[in-house]
Design a protein around this motif. Structure first.
Motif, mmCIF file in Angstrom:
data_model
loop_
_atom_site.group_PDB
_atom_site.id
_atom_site.type_symbol
_atom_site.label_atom_id
_atom_site.label_comp_id
_atom_site.label_asym_id
_atom_site.label_seq_id
_atom_site.Cartn_x
_atom_site.Cartn_y
_atom_site.Cartn_z
ATOM 1 N N GLU A 53 21.140 49.433 24.328
ATOM 2 C CA GLU A 53 22.245 49.115 23.433
ATOM 3 C C GLU A 53 21.875 49.347 21.969
ATOM 4 O O GLU A 53 22.687 49.863 21.190
ATOM 5 C CB GLU A 53 22.649 47.663 23.645
ATOM 6 C CG GLU A 53 23.859 47.240 22.844
ATOM 7 C CD GLU A 53 24.258 45.812 23.153
ATOM 8 O OE1 GLU A 53 25.328 45.609 23.731
ATOM 9 O OE2 GLU A 53 23.472 44.901 22.810
ATOM 10 N N TRP A 70 32.913 48.219 21.593
ATOM 11 C CA TRP A 70 31.735 47.679 22.283
ATOM 12 C C TRP A 70 31.670 46.179 22.056
ATOM 13 O O TRP A 70 31.769 45.715 20.923
ATOM 14 C CB TRP A 70 30.477 48.373 21.759
ATOM 15 C CG TRP A 70 29.278 48.154 22.626
ATOM 16 C CD1 TRP A 70 28.260 47.269 22.417
ATOM 17 C CD2 TRP A 70 28.958 48.843 23.843
ATOM 18 N NE1 TRP A 70 27.329 47.370 23.417
ATOM 19 C CE2 TRP A 70 27.728 48.321 24.314
ATOM 20 C CE3 TRP A 70 29.589 49.839 24.570
ATOM 21 C CZ2 TRP A 70 27.125 48.765 25.488
ATOM 22 C CZ3 TRP A 70 28.998 50.293 25.734
ATOM 23 C CH2 TRP A 70 27.778 49.759 26.183
ATOM 24 N N THR A 79 33.929 47.737 35.359
ATOM 25 C CA THR A 79 34.043 46.823 34.218
ATOM 26 C C THR A 79 35.278 45.923 34.270
ATOM 27 O O THR A 79 35.576 45.236 33.292
ATOM 28 C CB THR A 79 34.073 47.634 32.909
ATOM 29 O OG1 THR A 79 35.125 48.601 32.972
ATOM 30 C CG2 THR A 79 32.742 48.333 32.686
ATOM 31 N N THR A 121 35.477 42.181 32.808
ATOM 32 C CA THR A 121 34.280 42.072 31.961
ATOM 33 C C THR A 121 34.648 42.460 30.536
ATOM 34 O O THR A 121 35.686 43.101 30.304
ATOM 35 C CB THR A 121 33.149 43.007 32.451
ATOM 36 O OG1 THR A 121 33.469 44.355 32.091
ATOM 37 C CG2 THR A 121 32.953 42.901 33.962
ATOM 38 N N TYR A 139 33.506 44.758 28.860
ATOM 39 C CA TYR A 139 33.365 46.199 28.665
ATOM 40 C C TYR A 139 34.604 46.984 29.101
ATOM 41 O O TYR A 139 34.627 48.208 28.987
ATOM 42 C CB TYR A 139 32.158 46.721 29.449
ATOM 43 C CG TYR A 139 30.834 46.150 28.999
ATOM 44 C CD1 TYR A 139 30.192 46.638 27.871
ATOM 45 C CD2 TYR A 139 30.235 45.097 29.706
ATOM 46 C CE1 TYR A 139 28.973 46.113 27.458
ATOM 47 C CE2 TYR A 139 29.017 44.571 29.305
ATOM 48 C CZ TYR A 139 28.390 45.077 28.179
ATOM 49 O OH TYR A 139 27.192 44.549 27.771
ATOM 50 N N PHE A 183 36.250 49.217 26.401
ATOM 51 C CA PHE A 183 35.484 50.442 26.143
ATOM 52 C C PHE A 183 35.752 51.486 27.228
ATOM 53 O O PHE A 183 35.948 52.668 26.933
ATOM 54 C CB PHE A 183 33.989 50.116 26.083
ATOM 55 C CG PHE A 183 33.108 51.329 26.054
ATOM 56 C CD1 PHE A 183 32.899 52.030 24.874
ATOM 57 C CD2 PHE A 183 32.487 51.783 27.219
ATOM 58 C CE1 PHE A 183 32.092 53.166 24.857
ATOM 59 C CE2 PHE A 183 31.676 52.908 27.206
ATOM 60 C CZ PHE A 183 31.475 53.608 26.024
ATOM 61 N N SER A 184 35.763 51.074 28.472
ATOM 62 C CA SER A 184 35.995 51.995 29.591
ATOM 63 C C SER A 184 37.372 52.630 29.501
ATOM 64 O O SER A 184 37.539 53.832 29.769
ATOM 65 C CB SER A 184 35.850 51.244 30.924
ATOM 66 O OG SER A 184 34.585 50.649 31.035
ATOM 67 N N CYS A 220 26.202 55.057 27.595
ATOM 68 C CA CYS A 220 26.893 53.771 27.555
ATOM 69 C C CYS A 220 27.197 53.259 28.967
ATOM 70 O O CYS A 220 27.072 52.053 29.236
ATOM 71 C CB CYS A 220 28.181 53.885 26.757
ATOM 72 S SG CYS A 220 27.937 54.090 24.977
ATOM 73 N N VAL A 225 25.996 49.764 30.451
ATOM 74 C CA VAL A 225 26.925 48.785 31.018
ATOM 75 C C VAL A 225 26.476 48.374 32.416
ATOM 76 O O VAL A 225 26.471 47.190 32.756
ATOM 77 C CB VAL A 225 28.354 49.361 31.058
ATOM 78 C CG1 VAL A 225 29.272 48.481 31.899
ATOM 79 C CG2 VAL A 225 28.910 49.501 29.650
#
Length: 421
Positions: free
Chosen positions: A118, A189, A359, A362, A364, A367-368, A403, A407
């Motif tokens: 990260e 993020w 994800t 979550t 994340y 971001f996905s 990334c 993740v």
């Protein structure tokens, strides 16, 4: 390894700095003419990462197999074209585009593994944002200077179109859209980023995403619409209050767009370009329709392996390269290369969908969603752009793979993180 990583950071920051000529540069084809700051850092990155102790094999999110298949077919088409070089022609002319493609593939493969964790990803994102911020200041200056009659730093052949520190406005649009999209995704993020840094990344990404408008690239404008639409729809589908989360992005987009369109010169130029393109397409006598005809004729002559990677100029009646990624692959590498290209797209969408499923519930997930929306938008942008030789696309590949691996590692260590608010 640290020196290679530093070269990666400098590569990300120097991506926009390709040409410092005040006027639009002529098209170049030789390897030496194409060398710029990003290529120098990229070469050092690849060379310095070779003796790192292990081969730095990309993770499963990088499309190694399909990319290798496409690279192999590009090599076959180039080799076959090189067998029939006319007298007086240089071998470098026939192989330069393939060598550039191979270099960018190698660079993205090394980069995605150099971004191991990260911390490295976030530092790289700040380097990208720094380069984008400086470029936005340059583009903003030239847009304002044109209005007040001041001297522009970098002038395009079409006076009302931005060019920035690139050889042509199309390169500026491609850089801004893809790199801005990557930064747009990284700004979501969920941890390790302060509020001011997140705001800086977001505003810089918004500025970069507007480049297709400042350069009047119609395929880029359509791709921007696709990016925003897919992002909002997927947010709504997954219960993330997409409309609410879109406010920090759509408000600055609207303000920039309003300021641009409030100027009659720019507004008339943009709408005139769009209207002219629509009229030509409707009449069946557009540049794109001519290229489709040229691609059809070329494919009928060399259907299986094409004319050679990057050599589509010779297949055009107007001696212009195929501006569409899809047409270019068909002409350059034939049916075999196009199958490899479709396999690459399939593997990318499959990996993006796998990350999205991984994800769910979550922090994340946002971001996905943004990464998947950017991929979908790029496929639209490629209708009238050469994406497979663009630095931004290979930046996207490296950041996505790095990334996604980060993740997966994070979720493995903490399998049930709390959903972000």
């Amino acid at each position: 390894m640290n020196f290679a990583r530093y070269c990666l950071y400098f590569w990300g920051a120097s991506l926009p700095f390709i040409s410092f000529s005040r006027e639009k540069a002529a098209d170049v084809s030789s390897l030496s003419d194409r060398l710029a700051a990003p290529e120098l850092f990229g070469l050092l990155l690849v060379l310095l990462s070779l003796p790192a102790g292990r081969l730095l094999r990309p993770n499963s999110f990088y499309p190694s197999v399909s990319m290798g298949f496409l690279l192999f077919m590009a090599g076959v088409s180039t080799m076959l074209a090189a067998l029939y070089i006319p007298p007086g022609q240089s071998l470098v002319t026939y192989t330069s585009q393939f060598l550039i493609f191979g270099f960018l593939v190698a660079l993205s493969m090394r980069a995605c593994v150099l971004l191991r964790g990260e911390r490295e990803i976030l530092i790289f994102a700040s380097c990208i944002a720094l380069g984008g911020f400086i470029e936005s200041l340059i583009v903003g200056h030239d847009l304002a200077a044109r209005l007040v009659g001041a001297s522009m730093w970098f002038r395009d052949s079409m006076d009302l179109r931005a060019r920035g520190t690139f050889r042509a406005s199309g390169m500026l649009a491609q850089y801004g859209f893809v790199v801005g999209g990557v930064l747009f995704a990284l700004a979501s993020w969920p941890k390790g980023i302060g509020l001011r840094t997140r705001l800086w990344w977001t505003l810089t990404s918004v500025s970069l995403l507007m480049y297709p408008i400042f350069t009047t690239r119609r395929s880029g404008i359509a791709a921007l619409f696709v990016l925003m639409t897919v992002w909002i729809v997927l947010n709504q589908m997954h219960g993330l209050q997409g409309l609410k989360k879109s406010v920090p992005v759509l408000v600055p987009v609207s303000l920039i767009l309003f300021g641009y369109l409030s100027q009659p010169e720019y507004r008339d130029f943009l709408f005139g370009r769009v209207t002219s393109a629509h009229q030509k397409v409707s009449s069946g006598h557009s540049f794109q329709s001519d290229q489709i005809d040229d691609a059809r004729q070329s494919a009928s002559k060399r259907p299986f392996f094409g004319v050679g990677w990057g050599l589509s100029t010779g297949a055009s009646r107007t001696e212009n390269e195929m501006h569409s990624t899809y047409l270019a692959v068909i002409v350059d590498a034939g049916l075999a290369g196009f199958i490899a290209f479709l396999a690459l797209l399939w593997s990318l969408f499959r990996a993006s969908w796998r990350l999205l499923k991984m994800t769910k519930q979550t922090p994340y997930l946002e971001f996905s969603i943004r990464m998947l929306a950017l991929l979908a938008a790029q496929t639209v942008f490629w209708l009238h752009n050469r994406g497979l030789r663009d630095r931004g696309f290979f930046l996207y590949l490296a950041v996505f793979a790095a990334c996604a691996q980060c993740v997966r590692t994070s979720l493995k260590n903490d399998p049930a993180p709390a959903q972000s608010p």
